[in-house]
Design a protein around this motif. Sequence first.
Motif, PDB file in Angstrom:
ATOM      1  N   PHE A  96       0.837  -1.200   0.000  1.00 28.74           N
ATOM      2  CA  PHE A  96       0.000   0.000   0.000  1.00 28.74           C
ATOM      3  C   PHE A  96       0.871   1.249   0.000  1.00 28.74           C
ATOM      4  CE2 PHE A  96      -2.858  -3.225   1.707  1.00 28.74           C
ATOM      5  CZ  PHE A  96      -3.992  -2.996   0.940  1.00 28.74           C
ATOM      6  N   VAL A  97       0.561   2.163  -0.902  1.00 21.86           N
ATOM      7  CA  VAL A  97       1.403   3.344  -1.085  1.00 21.86           C
ATOM      8  C   VAL A  97       1.418   4.209   0.167  1.00 21.86           C
ATOM      9  CG1 VAL A  97       1.668   5.481  -2.406  1.00 21.86           C
ATOM     10  CG2 VAL A  97       1.128   3.337  -3.578  1.00 21.86           C
ATOM     11  N   PHE A  98       0.258   4.367   0.801  1.00 23.54           N
ATOM     12  CA  PHE A  98       0.253   5.247   1.973  1.00 23.54           C
ATOM     13  C   PHE A  98       1.037   4.636   3.130  1.00 23.54           C
ATOM     14  CE2 PHE A  98      -1.671   7.327   5.732  1.00 23.54           C
ATOM     15  CZ  PHE A  98      -1.244   8.620   5.438  1.00 23.54           C
ATOM     16  N   SER A  99       1.064   3.327   3.244  1.00 25.96           N
ATOM     17  CA  SER A  99       1.902   2.692   4.262  1.00 25.96           C
ATOM     18  C   SER A  99       3.366   3.021   4.012  1.00 25.96           C
ATOM     19  CB  SER A  99       1.690   1.179   4.259  1.00 25.96           C
ATOM     20  OG  SER A  99       0.379   0.845   4.661  1.00 25.96           O
ATOM     21  N   LYS A 100       3.769   3.047   2.733  1.00 24.62           N
ATOM     22  CA  LYS A 100       5.147   3.412   2.396  1.00 24.62           C
ATOM     23  C   LYS A 100       5.407   4.877   2.742  1.00 24.62           C
ATOM     24  CE  LYS A 100       5.499  -0.636   0.217  1.00 24.62           C
ATOM     25  NZ  LYS A 100       6.190  -1.794   0.802  1.00 24.62           N
ATOM     26  N   VAL A 101       4.422   5.725   2.459  1.00 26.17           N
ATOM     27  CA  VAL A 101       4.578   7.155   2.778  1.00 26.17           C
ATOM     28  C   VAL A 101       4.813   7.347   4.273  1.00 26.17           C
ATOM     29  CG1 VAL A 101       3.360   9.372   2.895  1.00 26.17           C
ATOM     30  CG2 VAL A 101       3.249   7.992   0.803  1.00 26.17           C
ATOM     31  N   MET A 102       4.030   6.639   5.102  1.00 25.29           N
ATOM     32  CA  MET A 102       4.172   6.816   6.546  1.00 25.29           C
ATOM     33  C   MET A 102       5.449   6.160   7.068  1.00 25.29           C
ATOM     34  SD  MET A 102       1.866   8.896   7.143  1.00 25.29           S
ATOM     35  CE  MET A 102       2.206   9.050   8.905  1.00 25.29           C
ATOM     36  N   SER A 103       5.945   5.151   6.377  1.00 26.81           N
ATOM     37  CA  SER A 103       7.265   4.615   6.728  1.00 26.81           C
ATOM     38  C   SER A 103       8.334   5.663   6.446  1.00 26.81           C
ATOM     39  CB  SER A 103       7.553   3.337   5.924  1.00 26.81           C
ATOM     40  OG  SER A 103       6.653   2.306   6.273  1.00 26.81           O
ATOM     41  N   TRP A 104       8.169   6.396   5.334  1.00 27.91           N
ATOM     42  CA  TRP A 104       9.067   7.526   5.064  1.00 27.91           C
ATOM     43  C   TRP A 104       8.968   8.561   6.175  1.00 27.91           C
ATOM     44  CZ3 TRP A 104       7.900  12.683   4.611  1.00 27.91           C
ATOM     45  CH2 TRP A 104       8.954  13.515   4.249  1.00 27.91           C
ATOM     46  N   VAL A 105       7.746   8.872   6.608  1.00 28.64           N
ATOM     47  CA  VAL A 105       7.556   9.847   7.690  1.00 28.64           C
ATOM     48  C   VAL A 105       8.311   9.409   8.942  1.00 28.64           C
ATOM     49  CG1 VAL A 105       5.864  10.842   9.296  1.00 28.64           C
ATOM     50  CG2 VAL A 105       5.343  10.721   6.853  1.00 28.64           C
ATOM     51  N   ALA A 106       8.219   8.121   9.278  1.00 28.65           N
ATOM     52  CA  ALA A 106       8.895   7.623  10.478  1.00 28.65           C
ATOM     53  C   ALA A 106      10.397   7.876  10.404  1.00 28.65           C
ATOM     54  CB  ALA A 106       8.610   6.135  10.654  1.00 28.65           C
ATOM     55  N   LEU A 107      11.020   7.569   9.264  1.00 29.53           N
ATOM     56  CA  LEU A 107      12.467   7.755   9.142  1.00 29.53           C
ATOM     57  C   LEU A 107      12.835   9.224   8.982  1.00 29.53           C
ATOM     58  CD1 LEU A 107      13.537   4.720   6.925  1.00 29.53           C
ATOM     59  CD2 LEU A 107      13.478   4.928   9.414  1.00 29.53           C
ATOM     60  N   ASP A 108      12.001   9.983   8.306  1.00 28.80           N
ATOM     61  CA  ASP A 108      12.245  11.423   8.165  1.00 28.80           C
ATOM     62  C   ASP A 108      12.263  12.098   9.530  1.00 28.80           C
ATOM     63  OD1 ASP A 108      12.160  14.037   6.460  1.00 28.80           O
ATOM     64  OD2 ASP A 108      10.500  14.245   7.883  1.00 28.80           O
ATOM     65  N   ARG A 109      11.241  11.823  10.347  1.00 27.43           N
ATOM     66  CA  ARG A 109      11.172  12.465  11.668  1.00 27.43           C
ATOM     67  C   ARG A 109      12.267  11.932  12.593  1.00 27.43           C
ATOM     68  NH1 ARG A 109       7.896  14.139   8.231  1.00 27.43           N
ATOM     69  NH2 ARG A 109       5.831  14.950   8.790  1.00 27.43           N
ATOM     70  N   ALA A 110      12.590  10.647  12.459  1.00 19.60           N
ATOM     71  CA  ALA A 110      13.681  10.095  13.259  1.00 19.60           C
ATOM     72  C   ALA A 110      14.989  10.799  12.929  1.00 19.60           C
ATOM     73  CB  ALA A 110      13.806   8.600  13.016  1.00 19.60           C
ATOM     74  N   SER A 111      15.228  11.080  11.649  1.00 17.44           N
ATOM     75  CA  SER A 111      16.424  11.799  11.248  1.00 17.44           C
ATOM     76  C   SER A 111      16.444  13.204  11.841  1.00 17.44           C
ATOM     77  CB  SER A 111      16.496  11.872   9.718  1.00 17.44           C
ATOM     78  OG  SER A 111      17.616  12.614   9.301  1.00 17.44           O
ATOM     79  N   LEU A 112      15.301  13.868  11.852  1.00 15.02           N
ATOM     80  CA  LEU A 112      15.220  15.214  12.437  1.00 15.02           C
ATOM     81  C   LEU A 112      15.459  15.172  13.948  1.00 15.02           C
ATOM     82  CD1 LEU A 112      12.161  16.633  10.472  1.00 15.02           C
ATOM     83  CD2 LEU A 112      14.586  17.175  10.128  1.00 15.02           C
ATOM     84  N   ILE A 113      14.931  14.130  14.597  1.00 14.09           N
ATOM     85  CA  ILE A 113      15.181  13.973  16.034  1.00 14.09           C
ATOM     86  C   ILE A 113      16.667  13.789  16.288  1.00 14.09           C
ATOM     87  CG2 ILE A 113      14.829  12.436  18.022  1.00 14.09           C
ATOM     88  CD1 ILE A 113      12.000  11.870  16.837  1.00 14.09           C
ATOM     89  N   ALA A 114      17.317  12.954  15.477  1.00 11.05           N
ATOM     90  CA  ALA A 114      18.759  12.735  15.623  1.00 11.05           C
ATOM     91  C   ALA A 114      19.527  14.043  15.446  1.00 11.05           C
ATOM     92  CB  ALA A 114      19.224  11.691  14.613  1.00 11.05           C
ATOM     93  N   GLU A 115      19.099  14.879  14.500  1.00 10.21           N
ATOM     94  CA  GLU A 115      19.748  16.174  14.312  1.00 10.21           C
ATOM     95  C   GLU A 115      19.590  17.048  15.548  1.00 10.21           C
ATOM     96  OE1 GLU A 115      18.216  17.992  10.822  1.00 10.21           O
ATOM     97  OE2 GLU A 115      18.958  16.428   9.467  1.00 10.21           O
ATOM     98  N   LEU A 116      18.384  17.054  16.129  1.00 12.14           N
ATOM     99  CA  LEU A 116      18.158  17.843  17.342  1.00 12.14           C
ATOM    100  C   LEU A 116      19.074  17.402  18.481  1.00 12.14           C
ATOM    101  CD1 LEU A 116      14.247  18.077  17.437  1.00 12.14           C
ATOM    102  CD2 LEU A 116      15.832  19.959  17.018  1.00 12.14           C
ATOM    103  N   LEU A 117      19.363  16.099  18.533  1.00 10.28           N
ATOM    104  CA  LEU A 117      20.186  15.544  19.605  1.00 10.28           C
ATOM    105  C   LEU A 117      21.662  15.473  19.223  1.00 10.28           C
ATOM    106  CD1 LEU A 117      17.835  12.630  20.744  1.00 10.28           C
ATOM    107  CD2 LEU A 117      18.030  14.922  21.726  1.00 10.28           C
ATOM    108  N   HIS A 118      21.990  16.030  18.040  1.00  9.05           N
ATOM    109  CA  HIS A 118      23.379  16.061  17.554  1.00  9.05           C
ATOM    110  C   HIS A 118      23.937  14.658  17.353  1.00  9.05           C
ATOM    111  CE1 HIS A 118      23.165  20.326  18.386  1.00  9.05           C
ATOM    112  NE2 HIS A 118      22.881  20.075  19.642  1.00  9.05           N
TER     113      HIS A 118
END
Length: 597
Positions: free
Chosen positions: A402-424
């Motif tokens: 399902f395409v939207f499941s893939k989109v939300m998997s992208w969201v999970a990794l995108d936000r995780a990357s941003l969290i990692a940036e916040l924590l250096h």
Amino acid sequence: MKNLDYGVIGNCRTAALVSKEGSIDWLCLPDFDSPSVFTRLLDEEKGGSFAFLVSGEYVVTQTYLGNTNILSTRFEAPEGAFTVLDYMPRYRTSEKSHYLPPEVHRYLRVLYGKPKMRILYDPKMNYAGEEAVHTVFPNYIRTSSAVDAEDKIYLYSSVNFDVILSGEEFTLTDHQFFLLSYNQKLVAIDENRVLLDYERTKVYWLNWINRSREYRQYGDMVNRSMLVLKLMSYQHSGAMLAAVTTSLPESIGETRNWDYRFCWLRDASMSIDTLLHMKHQGTAERFIGFIKRILKSREDTFQIMYGIRGERELTEEILSHLAGYENSYPVRIGNAAYNQLQNDSLGYLMDVIYKYYLYFPGTLDEVEEIWEVVRNMVRMVLKSWRSPDQSIWEFRTRELNFVFSKVMSWVALDRASLIAELLHKDNYAELWRKEANGIKEEIHEKGWNEELQCFTQAYENTDHDSSLLLMQFYDFIDARDERYVKTVKAIKENLFHNGLMYRYKAEDDFGKPTSSFTICTFWLIEALFVIGETDQAREIFESMITYSNHVGLYSEDLDFETKRQLGNFPQAYSHLAFINTATLLSEEKKLSRFIRP
């Protein structure tokens, strides 16, 4: 035509549905997911209720008391008039503690004249599966199960107990009260005590809503939806319910009847996101605490849904003795979907956790605990995102890419990357960003159908799916991107019918859908608005306002032809979508609410 003309009362522990004629037809005690003691909602003959019966020329009207979760039902006739004030006590006892007992208060105020009534007090224990036995004591009526004497409730009242139990007609000459409690009360119960709880509860809700953002347009309706979302937040754990009912059918006479008294990560995360935006951080913080508690070790895996205390096994059963809402059988408790694979779920949750780090990260040890949760979630996403799943719509016999499941998997990794940036944590940020980019590339390659000129439901089919309207909301694609604009228009052309949206049209496990999923129409309104079709968006939204019930509440579904409400009620999903859409149209704000550092 019967409709879900109910008001809901609650105190973040349990809830009751009160009909527009003032009858309590659904109440679970002591908690949201406990067996019901009034179940008329699901069986008019066997279910039992708590009502005030009048005869003659009475006109009955129902409203909420301002910006509170106190419900007022007014009975008016030439011979006299009275108002029933229904509420569940909730107020602060200290900075961090609340009083929220498992009980319902019903206060009757005489307005004029000498109205006459009969009381129908007819509890049926354990989902109406066990008869009730009444025992009269000096200060209360104790009602217990004929099967299990320890299963009991207590009714305190200023009305003569024999009058209550006999159902005989009497004249209401003065104010009266009823207090129905799961627990025996340890303080004296009289009118003064009931009025004190009433005033404290009223002040609590007024103070709570006063902290919300204010809007010139749709402000009262936004506040009502906010109060509903808050009511469905379970105080003792921070879990957010999808709805307070079970087995209200998506279509009358069909079998799409599910128990929604649980916490879906998807629905809860969306609700918390909305509450955060509306300046209610406390509720969001408690939900983060719930997430930490359900992950007792680094090896714990996420489910799509949990019990309100964090239970993992939600075994589904059929209550064969109940006829169902308008004979829509079966009635289910528990939900077998808890063990499904739905790859979209972690995306919503990671989005909320990202906002947690932005707005209230807490102490160092708390930040470190959540960081472990984030890493665990990323491991799960990396392991599962390539696999077919059962989608946001919880197909029971179908797994696709399902395409939207893939989109939300992208969201999970995108936000995780941003969290990692916040924590250096730059190494993590770089690695996760690379993986997120890989998912995005695959979606654009395999999810886009060049012939149809739109994104499709799954890699394997050419179906349209309303969930894809959310692609811009989560910042996967710009609202002005030609692919998104074409997808919105294609979805509207294929799924918009009689002013409402299908989730999808293709046959599923139970045939073709026959009702509209309310949240999908709100998604369409937002999508049209952000691509510049603002007049269309406003026109559809103004129609949707008229489809709420008499006190401004929405269920899960709407009938395409009659616009009657269907499905579980009130539905958190529908109300959070109403808030998001109303505030978008009211503010005419920027295209995405998503915030990057």
